[in-house]
Design an enzyme around this catalytic site. Structure first.
Site, PDB file in Angstrom:
ATOM      1  N   LYS A 173      69.907  55.907  14.434  1.00 27.81           N
ATOM      2  CA  LYS A 173      71.323  55.923  14.793  1.00 27.81           C
ATOM      3  C   LYS A 173      71.610  57.261  15.487  1.00 27.81           C
ATOM      4  CE  LYS A 173      72.501  53.468  10.484  1.00 27.81           C
ATOM      5  NZ  LYS A 173      73.227  53.525   9.196  1.00 27.81           N
ATOM      6  N   ARG A 226      66.919  62.227   8.640  1.00 31.80           N
ATOM      7  CA  ARG A 226      66.603  63.458   7.912  1.00 31.80           C
ATOM      8  C   ARG A 226      66.225  64.627   8.834  1.00 31.80           C
ATOM      9  NH1 ARG A 226      62.180  62.337   3.636  1.00 31.80           N
ATOM     10  NH2 ARG A 226      63.512  60.525   3.341  1.00 31.80           N
ATOM     11  N   GLU A 284      80.190  50.273   8.574  1.00 30.33           N
ATOM     12  CA  GLU A 284      79.675  51.645   8.660  1.00 30.33           C
ATOM     13  C   GLU A 284      80.738  52.687   8.353  1.00 30.33           C
ATOM     14  OE1 GLU A 284      77.663  54.092   9.287  1.00 30.33           O
ATOM     15  OE2 GLU A 284      75.795  53.110   9.775  1.00 30.33           O
ATOM     16  N   ASP A 285      80.312  53.819   7.783  1.00 28.19           N
ATOM     17  CA  ASP A 285      81.256  54.919   7.537  1.00 28.19           C
ATOM     18  C   ASP A 285      81.051  56.089   8.502  1.00 28.19           C
ATOM     19  OD1 ASP A 285      78.755  55.663   6.362  1.00 28.19           O
ATOM     20  OD2 ASP A 285      79.806  57.266   5.295  1.00 28.19           O
ATOM     21  N   THR A 327      77.020  58.018  -1.970  1.00 24.91           N
ATOM     22  CA  THR A 327      75.925  58.977  -1.959  1.00 24.91           C
ATOM     23  C   THR A 327      76.013  59.980  -0.812  1.00 24.91           C
ATOM     24  OG1 THR A 327      74.733  57.140  -0.975  1.00 24.91           O
ATOM     25  CG2 THR A 327      74.141  57.729  -3.228  1.00 24.91           C
ATOM     26  N   ASP A 338      75.717  49.299   6.155  1.00 30.82           N
ATOM     27  CA  ASP A 338      75.196  50.637   5.925  1.00 30.82           C
ATOM     28  C   ASP A 338      75.213  50.828   4.399  1.00 30.82           C
ATOM     29  OD1 ASP A 338      74.577  53.384   6.437  1.00 30.82           O
ATOM     30  OD2 ASP A 338      76.678  53.857   6.083  1.00 30.82           O
ATOM     31  N   LEU A 339      74.488  51.810   3.904  1.00 34.69           N
ATOM     32  CA  LEU A 339      74.455  52.007   2.448  1.00 34.69           C
ATOM     33  C   LEU A 339      75.278  53.233   2.024  1.00 34.69           C
ATOM     34  CD1 LEU A 339      73.408  51.372  -0.395  1.00 34.69           C
ATOM     35  CD2 LEU A 339      71.298  52.574   0.186  1.00 34.69           C
ATOM     36  N   ASP A 340      74.805  54.422   2.445  1.00 31.97           N
ATOM     37  CA  ASP A 340      75.467  55.655   2.004  1.00 31.97           C
ATOM     38  C   ASP A 340      76.879  55.732   2.577  1.00 31.97           C
ATOM     39  OD1 ASP A 340      73.208  56.847   0.644  1.00 31.97           O
ATOM     40  OD2 ASP A 340      72.316  57.105   2.615  1.00 31.97           O
ATOM     41  N   SER A 361      70.425  50.887   6.832  1.00 34.73           N
ATOM     42  CA  SER A 361      70.604  52.268   6.385  1.00 34.73           C
ATOM     43  C   SER A 361      69.539  53.150   7.005  1.00 34.73           C
ATOM     44  CB  SER A 361      70.498  52.343   4.859  1.00 34.73           C
ATOM     45  OG  SER A 361      70.436  53.697   4.448  1.00 34.73           O
ATOM     46  N   ALA A 362      69.949  54.344   7.436  1.00 35.94           N
ATOM     47  CA  ALA A 362      68.998  55.319   7.978  1.00 35.94           C
ATOM     48  C   ALA A 362      68.122  55.903   6.880  1.00 35.94           C
ATOM     49  CB  ALA A 362      69.755  56.443   8.669  1.00 35.94           C
ATOM     50  N   SER A 363      68.478  55.618   5.622  1.00 36.00           N
ATOM     51  CA  SER A 363      67.810  56.299   4.515  1.00 36.00           C
ATOM     52  C   SER A 363      66.495  55.632   4.108  1.00 36.00           C
ATOM     53  CB  SER A 363      68.733  56.355   3.300  1.00 36.00           C
ATOM     54  OG  SER A 363      68.045  56.974   2.232  1.00 36.00           O
ATOM     55  N   LYS A 408      76.524  62.486   8.509  1.00 36.76           N
ATOM     56  CA  LYS A 408      76.596  61.102   8.024  1.00 36.76           C
ATOM     57  C   LYS A 408      75.832  60.161   8.947  1.00 36.76           C
ATOM     58  CE  LYS A 408      80.906  61.126   5.418  1.00 36.76           C
ATOM     59  NZ  LYS A 408      82.298  60.665   5.411  1.00 36.76           N
ATOM     60  N   GLY A 409      74.958  59.360   8.378  1.00 37.42           N
ATOM     61  CA  GLY A 409      74.216  58.364   9.147  1.00 37.42           C
ATOM     62  C   GLY A 409      73.128  58.952  10.026  1.00 37.42           C
ATOM     63  N   VAL A 410      72.979  60.273  10.000  1.00 39.98           N
ATOM     64  CA  VAL A 410      71.997  60.949  10.861  1.00 39.98           C
ATOM     65  C   VAL A 410      70.693  61.112  10.078  1.00 39.98           C
ATOM     66  CG1 VAL A 410      71.537  63.096  12.109  1.00 39.98           C
ATOM     67  CG2 VAL A 410      73.841  62.122  12.113  1.00 39.98           C
ATOM     68  N   ASN A 414      65.280  56.242   1.386  1.00 38.39           N
ATOM     69  CA  ASN A 414      65.450  56.078  -0.067  1.00 38.39           C
ATOM     70  C   ASN A 414      66.277  54.843  -0.414  1.00 38.39           C
ATOM     71  OD1 ASN A 414      64.215  58.635  -1.122  1.00 38.39           O
ATOM     72  ND2 ASN A 414      65.693  59.519   0.301  1.00 38.39           N
TER      73      ASN A 414
HETATM   74  P1  B16 Z   1      67.005  59.897   3.847  1.00 40.62           P
HETATM   75  P2  B16 Z   1      73.110  55.635   5.795  1.00 40.62           P
HETATM   76  C1  B16 Z   1      71.920  58.007   5.934  1.00 40.62           C
HETATM   77  O1  B16 Z   1      72.177  56.835   5.249  1.00 40.62           O
HETATM   78  C2  B16 Z   1      72.802  59.132   5.413  1.00 40.62           C
HETATM   79  O2  B16 Z   1      74.155  58.890   5.767  1.00 40.62           O
HETATM   80  C3  B16 Z   1      72.368  60.433   6.010  1.00 40.62           C
HETATM   81  O3  B16 Z   1      73.163  61.489   5.519  1.00 40.62           O
HETATM   82  C4  B16 Z   1      70.890  60.666   5.675  1.00 40.62           C
HETATM   83  O4  B16 Z   1      70.403  61.879   6.238  1.00 40.62           O
HETATM   84  C5  B16 Z   1      70.073  59.492   6.229  1.00 40.62           C
HETATM   85  O5  B16 Z   1      70.548  58.300   5.634  1.00 40.62           O
HETATM   86  C6  B16 Z   1      68.589  59.611   5.937  1.00 40.62           C
HETATM   87  O6  B16 Z   1      68.385  59.530   4.560  1.00 40.62           O
HETATM   88  O7  B16 Z   1      66.825  61.378   3.977  1.00 40.62           O
HETATM   89  O8  B16 Z   1      67.234  59.419   2.436  1.00 40.62           O
HETATM   90  O9  B16 Z   1      65.928  59.106   4.559  1.00 40.62           O
HETATM   91  O10 B16 Z   1      74.494  56.189   5.855  1.00 40.62           O
HETATM   92  O11 B16 Z   1      72.527  55.246   7.147  1.00 40.62           O
HETATM   93  O12 B16 Z   1      72.930  54.576   4.738  1.00 40.62           O
HETATM   94 MG    MG Z   2      76.676  55.869   5.876  1.00 39.66          MG
END
Ligand code: B16
Ligand code: MG
Length: 218
Positions: free
Chosen positions: A150, A50, A174-175, A18, A10-12, A119-121, A46-48, A123
């Protein structure tokens, strides 16, 4: 012989600090909507992804109860939060990697295992560039390319598929509660980063990535 052929990160909250930047951006948006978020709400986000995060915030609502918004209004709100987040992460540098993150990636690679990002992000790719760790990651699972976010297992399964490793030979790190569920339901071994009383489904829990040594899994 390592028990695993790949580590899926996982990233964040695992490699980069972040999670609190995401939460600060959500809190700013929420305040603008008259919604107060307690610090404990951070764990729920967290991990959820957007849109689900936005829905959780609107459902909590303000003093008059849940806040209703149309699909188009919700898209605009999610974009606004993303703008706040992107402005904040534009300042990130390799110094913002969590302590130990680069060492872990280097040791995993040196041990002959693949590294893959789950990562769910959306970004994540530019953030990896800014943190200077993109060359240490073999594959990046695209959250837009999987059916369910996730806590569904799809993203970790995709991260494993991209490096050609079967789930039972993958270790996921994962966190977030949602992320640990994703790893376990993918049939993988889960390392939680954080509090064992929160990450109850993890097979192992360490307080931070700095406490993770791949040699412990040989
Ligand atoms: P974005 P991870 C997740 O990253 C974040 O924990 C979560 O808070 C965020 O809403 C999600 O990415 C989506 O991110 O808005 O940048 O697409 O923990 O899965 O690395
Ligand atoms: Mg995370």
């Amino acid at each position: 012989m390592p028990r695993f052929d790949a580590v899926l990160f996982d990233l964040d909250g695992v490699l980069a600090d972040t999670a609190h930047i995401h939460f600060a951006a959500w809190r700013r948006l929420a305040e603008e909507l008259g919604i107060h978020l307690e610090p404990t709400f951070e764990e729920k986000l967290k991990g959820v992804d957007r849109m689900t995060s936005l829905d959780l915030i609107l459902a909590q609502g303000g003093p008059d109860g849940p806040v209703q918004r149309t699909v188009e209004e919700r898209r605009v709100l999610a974009d606004r939060k993303n703008g706040y987040y992107q402005a904040a992460i534009a300042e990130q540098t390799p110094d913002d990697l969590l302590p130990g993150a680069r060492r872990v990636l280097e040791e995993v690679r040196a041990a002959g295992l693949k590294t893959s990002l789950a990562s769910a992000s959306h970004n994540a790719p530019p953030l990896l560039d800014q943190l200077g760790i993109r060359p240490l990651i073999d594959a990046i699972a695209n959250p837009a390319a999987v059916k369910a976010p996730k806590p569904a297992p799809d993203l970790f399964l995709e991260a494993a598929r991209l490096v050609g490793v079967p789930p039972e030979r993958c270790l996921g790190v994962e966190d977030a509660v949602a992320g640990i569920a994703s790893i376990k339901d993918a049939g993988m071994v889960a390392v939680g980063i954080g509090d064992p009383t929160v990450l109850t489904r993890a097979d192992y829990v360490v307080p931070a990535i700095a406490n993770f040594y791949i040699s412990d899994f040989f």
